[in-house]
Design an enzyme around this catalytic site. Structure first.
Site, PDB file in Angstrom:
ATOM      1  N   HIS A 153     -18.637  14.552 -14.636  1.00  0.00           N
ATOM      2  CA  HIS A 153     -17.873  13.996 -13.516  1.00  0.00           C
ATOM      3  C   HIS A 153     -16.957  12.857 -13.959  1.00  0.00           C
ATOM      4  O   HIS A 153     -16.162  12.365 -13.153  1.00  0.00           O
ATOM      5  CB  HIS A 153     -18.830  13.516 -12.418  1.00  0.00           C
ATOM      6  CG  HIS A 153     -19.704  14.621 -11.907  1.00  0.00           C
ATOM      7  ND1 HIS A 153     -19.498  15.247 -10.704  1.00  0.00           N
ATOM      8  CD2 HIS A 153     -20.752  15.262 -12.486  1.00  0.00           C
ATOM      9  CE1 HIS A 153     -20.391  16.218 -10.551  1.00  0.00           C
ATOM     10  NE2 HIS A 153     -21.166  16.244 -11.624  1.00  0.00           N
ATOM     11  N   HIS A 208     -19.871  21.619  -7.842  1.00  0.00           N
ATOM     12  CA  HIS A 208     -20.262  22.794  -8.634  1.00  0.00           C
ATOM     13  C   HIS A 208     -20.249  24.069  -7.792  1.00  0.00           C
ATOM     14  O   HIS A 208     -20.536  24.028  -6.592  1.00  0.00           O
ATOM     15  CB  HIS A 208     -21.678  22.624  -9.224  1.00  0.00           C
ATOM     16  CG  HIS A 208     -21.775  21.584 -10.286  1.00  0.00           C
ATOM     17  ND1 HIS A 208     -21.527  21.841 -11.613  1.00  0.00           N
ATOM     18  CD2 HIS A 208     -22.093  20.266 -10.209  1.00  0.00           C
ATOM     19  CE1 HIS A 208     -21.697  20.731 -12.321  1.00  0.00           C
ATOM     20  NE2 HIS A 208     -22.040  19.755 -11.492  1.00  0.00           N
ATOM     21  N   HIS A 255     -22.528  10.919 -14.297  1.00  0.00           N
ATOM     22  CA  HIS A 255     -22.777  12.025 -15.227  1.00  0.00           C
ATOM     23  C   HIS A 255     -21.490  12.463 -15.927  1.00  0.00           C
ATOM     24  O   HIS A 255     -20.420  12.494 -15.317  1.00  0.00           O
ATOM     25  CB  HIS A 255     -23.429  13.214 -14.500  1.00  0.00           C
ATOM     26  CG  HIS A 255     -24.879  12.985 -14.210  1.00  0.00           C
ATOM     27  ND1 HIS A 255     -25.569  13.667 -13.236  1.00  0.00           N
ATOM     28  CD2 HIS A 255     -25.782  12.153 -14.788  1.00  0.00           C
ATOM     29  CE1 HIS A 255     -26.829  13.252 -13.212  1.00  0.00           C
ATOM     30  NE2 HIS A 255     -26.977  12.335 -14.142  1.00  0.00           N
TER      31      HIS A 255
HETATM   32 FE    FE Z   1     -22.593  17.694 -12.109  1.00  0.00          FE
HETATM   33 ZN    ZN Z   2     -24.669  15.190 -11.764  1.00  0.00          ZN
END
Ligand code: FE
Ligand code: ZN
Length: 262
Positions: A67, A175, A64
């Site tokens: 990241h 997160h 993603h």
């Molecule tokens: Fe994420």
């Molecule tokens: Zn993710």
């Protein structure tokens, strides 16, 4: 930035974007500095300049953008090596050391074990060094990642691998979602005294603008609604409250589906 001392390395925690954390793993016995999930290259650069260190490696937990977006700039500026899941080589920018999802490797004096954790994405992996777990978007403070690519069964198996790790493991997830997750946890696990204490502790922590992360795996086992189904007492209680007769996996699936629309 916050710094945590482990026996043979330091972990520097860098907030980035809205709620991401980037981690620098600084080896105490070599020049190795590993950047875990660089959401933003400029945040990494600023932190490294402050610390007087240079990144040597990137570890990506999954593909993603929040990241991996910093990969290219950090390669150009520092010539870092990018270590990530070989099965995601096509989606991880600048990958230079493709690894099998579950393997052990050495960077400087750091001994790293990776775990194959499909669910959030099919290629999601975690990096474990001694008592530090970098688990990306698979496990959060009091939560878990959304199941985007894998199946619910895969996510459940992945969480089971994390559940098997020792209680003193520090959970360095990607997160800061803890307070929001705790609100859901409270709704589905009302009588959990450890959870109540965590809610008041973490609320106070956030009021002081401090991170609730890292937590410990021991605390997650006791308060994270997506790990709670590994405890038969919780499964029993959940079934009673919902007039159901679900097994542990079905309870997890039910919770994950409820959380999606909560
Ligand atoms: Fe994420
Ligand atoms: Zn993710």
């Amino acid at each position: 930035m916050w710094t945590y001392q482990h026996t043979d390395f330091l972990v520097h925690q860098i907030p980035a974007l809205n709620d991401n954390y980037i981690y620098l793993i600084q080896d105490c016995h070599s020049d190795a500095v590993c950047v875990v999930d660089p959401a933003l290259a400029s945040s990494v650069q600023t932190a490294c300049e402050t610390l007087g260190i240079k990144p040597t490696h990137i570890f990506n937990t999954h593909h993603h953008w929040d990241h991996t977006d910093g990969n290219q700039t950090l390669i150009e500026k520092y010539g870092v090596e990018v270590i990530a899941n070989a099965n995601d080589a096509a989606r991880i920018p600048g990958i230079s050391q493709p690894i099998s999802p579950e393997t052990s490797l050495k960077v400087g004096s750091l001994n790293i074990q990776t775990l194959d954790l499909p669910g959030h994405t099919l290629g999601h992996i975690a990096f474990v060094m001694d008592d530090a777990l970098c688990c990306g978007d698979t496990l959060f403070g009091a939560g878990c990642g959304r199941v985007f690519e894998g199946s619910m069964a895969q996510m459940w198996d992945s969480l089971q691998k994390l559940y098997a790790l020792k209680d003193n493991m520090k959970v360095y997830c990607a997160h800061e979602y803890t307070l929001l997750n705790l609100r859901f946890a409270k709704a589905v696990d009302k009588d959990n005294e450890t959870l109540k204490k965590r809610i008041s502790d973490d609320t106070r922590t956030r009021m002081k603008q401090q991170p609730t992360i890292p937590s410990t795996l021991g605390l997650e086992k006791q308060t994270n609604p997506f790990l709670r189904p590994f405890n038969p007492d919780f499964v029993h209680q959940y079934n009673q409250e919902n007039s159901a007769n679900m097994n542990a996996f079905a309870v997890f699936k039910d919770l994950r589906e409820r959380k999606n629309t909560w």
